[in-house]
Design a protein around this motif. Sequence first.
Motif, PDB file in Angstrom:
ATOM      1  N   GLY A 107     -71.248   5.551 -74.704  1.00  0.00           N
ATOM      2  CA  GLY A 107     -69.977   6.245 -74.860  1.00  0.00           C
ATOM      3  C   GLY A 107     -68.803   5.427 -74.350  1.00  0.00           C
ATOM      4  N   PRO A 108     -67.579   5.813 -74.750  1.00  0.00           N
ATOM      5  CA  PRO A 108     -66.379   5.087 -74.300  1.00  0.00           C
ATOM      6  C   PRO A 108     -66.097   5.356 -72.830  1.00  0.00           C
ATOM      7  CG  PRO A 108     -65.763   7.043 -75.554  1.00  0.00           C
ATOM      8  CD  PRO A 108     -67.247   6.923 -75.654  1.00  0.00           C
ATOM      9  N   SER A 109     -65.547   4.360 -72.135  1.00  0.00           N
ATOM     10  CA  SER A 109     -65.195   4.512 -70.727  1.00  0.00           C
ATOM     11  C   SER A 109     -64.260   3.384 -70.313  1.00  0.00           C
ATOM     12  CB  SER A 109     -66.454   4.498 -69.848  1.00  0.00           C
ATOM     13  OG  SER A 109     -66.110   4.520 -68.476  1.00  0.00           O
ATOM     14  N   ASN A 110     -63.370   3.703 -69.370  1.00  0.00           N
ATOM     15  CA  ASN A 110     -62.473   2.686 -68.820  1.00  0.00           C
ATOM     16  C   ASN A 110     -63.032   2.053 -67.543  1.00  0.00           C
ATOM     17  OD1 ASN A 110     -60.479   3.100 -70.822  1.00  0.00           O
ATOM     18  ND2 ASN A 110     -59.655   4.865 -69.699  1.00  0.00           N
ATOM     19  N   GLU A 111     -64.194   2.541 -67.101  1.00  0.00           N
ATOM     20  CA  GLU A 111     -64.814   2.002 -65.893  1.00  0.00           C
ATOM     21  C   GLU A 111     -65.363   0.600 -66.159  1.00  0.00           C
ATOM     22  OE1 GLU A 111     -65.755   3.266 -62.605  1.00  0.00           O
ATOM     23  OE2 GLU A 111     -64.059   4.579 -62.992  1.00  0.00           O
ATOM     24  N   ARG A 114     -70.452   1.392 -64.532  1.00  0.00           N
ATOM     25  CA  ARG A 114     -71.078   2.340 -65.457  1.00  0.00           C
ATOM     26  C   ARG A 114     -72.602   2.236 -65.387  1.00  0.00           C
ATOM     27  NH1 ARG A 114     -68.746   1.294 -71.211  1.00  0.00           N
ATOM     28  NH2 ARG A 114     -70.149   3.042 -71.668  1.00  0.00           N
ATOM     29  N   GLN A 136     -73.818   3.880 -62.129  1.00  0.00           N
ATOM     30  CA  GLN A 136     -73.835   5.338 -62.219  1.00  0.00           C
ATOM     31  C   GLN A 136     -74.953   5.822 -63.151  1.00  0.00           C
ATOM     32  OE1 GLN A 136     -72.061   7.361 -60.307  1.00  0.00           O
ATOM     33  NE2 GLN A 136     -71.163   5.549 -59.338  1.00  0.00           N
ATOM     34  N   THR A 156     -76.607   6.451 -72.243  1.00  0.00           N
ATOM     35  CA  THR A 156     -75.540   6.759 -71.284  1.00  0.00           C
ATOM     36  C   THR A 156     -74.401   5.752 -71.383  1.00  0.00           C
ATOM     37  OG1 THR A 156     -77.183   7.713 -69.774  1.00  0.00           O
ATOM     38  CG2 THR A 156     -75.026   7.181 -68.853  1.00  0.00           C
TER      39      THR A 156
END
Length: 248
Positions: free
Chosen positions: A16-20, A25, A28, A13
């Motif tokens: 992956g890329p995310s700006n959070e 992250r 979540q 999970t």
Amino acid sequence: MTDQPILAFLADTLSGPSNEPLYRRLEQALKQAFAASLIRRGAALPSERVLSTTLGISRVTVRKALDVLVADGFLDRRHGAKTVLSSRLEKSLSTMTSFSEDIRSRGMEPGGTWLSREIARPSPSEMMALGISGSERVVRLRRLRTADGMPIAIETATLPARFVPDPQEIGDSLYLYLDAAGALPVRALQRMQAKPGTPEEKRLLSAPDDAALLVMERRCFLADGQIVEFTETRYRGDVYDFVIELIR
């Protein structure tokens, strides 16, 4: 139970890329793992050291994510530095949600057993709560509500019969039925108090003899002000908490 399934799920999970922020992250991802039943209620999570090493993130980040989940009631910290998935359930009093929505938000599967479904004349208290006359009919729905099969509450919902012509058509969710009928409530007034449970209620709920019940009364309104539902729900006080957010 091995930690490998939840560790593999978290690693996948978070890949992956995310700006959070990373701690958000992880928070979540853990909620998703709880919802997927990768860890049972009351079971210990992998340690902060194991999470940090396996996921390749700092222990400060791990601790920050766990702190948020503890504050939100998802996790409990126990003696010996163990962090476990909370066995208690919380319901916020600041939003109007159904029992099923509450239970699913905690990563559990809601269920229920019908105790009775009837069309009858309203009692004096139901007439007052629903704002109807004694000549009207009401639908009275009584059921035992469960979370992952565990008895949680006894719910008695009373509605004017004009909203529910045939109570046998109601499935697992009353609110899904009302939504389809164009009668989903938009606001509610709630009152809560503690009461001792009767022997029959304690038997249905599998509650300890000394357990008190948290009794929630709720009147629900349509946008035009009509009262569509009056529900009394008797929750097990030994497993259910009510939470109110206060803002100064």
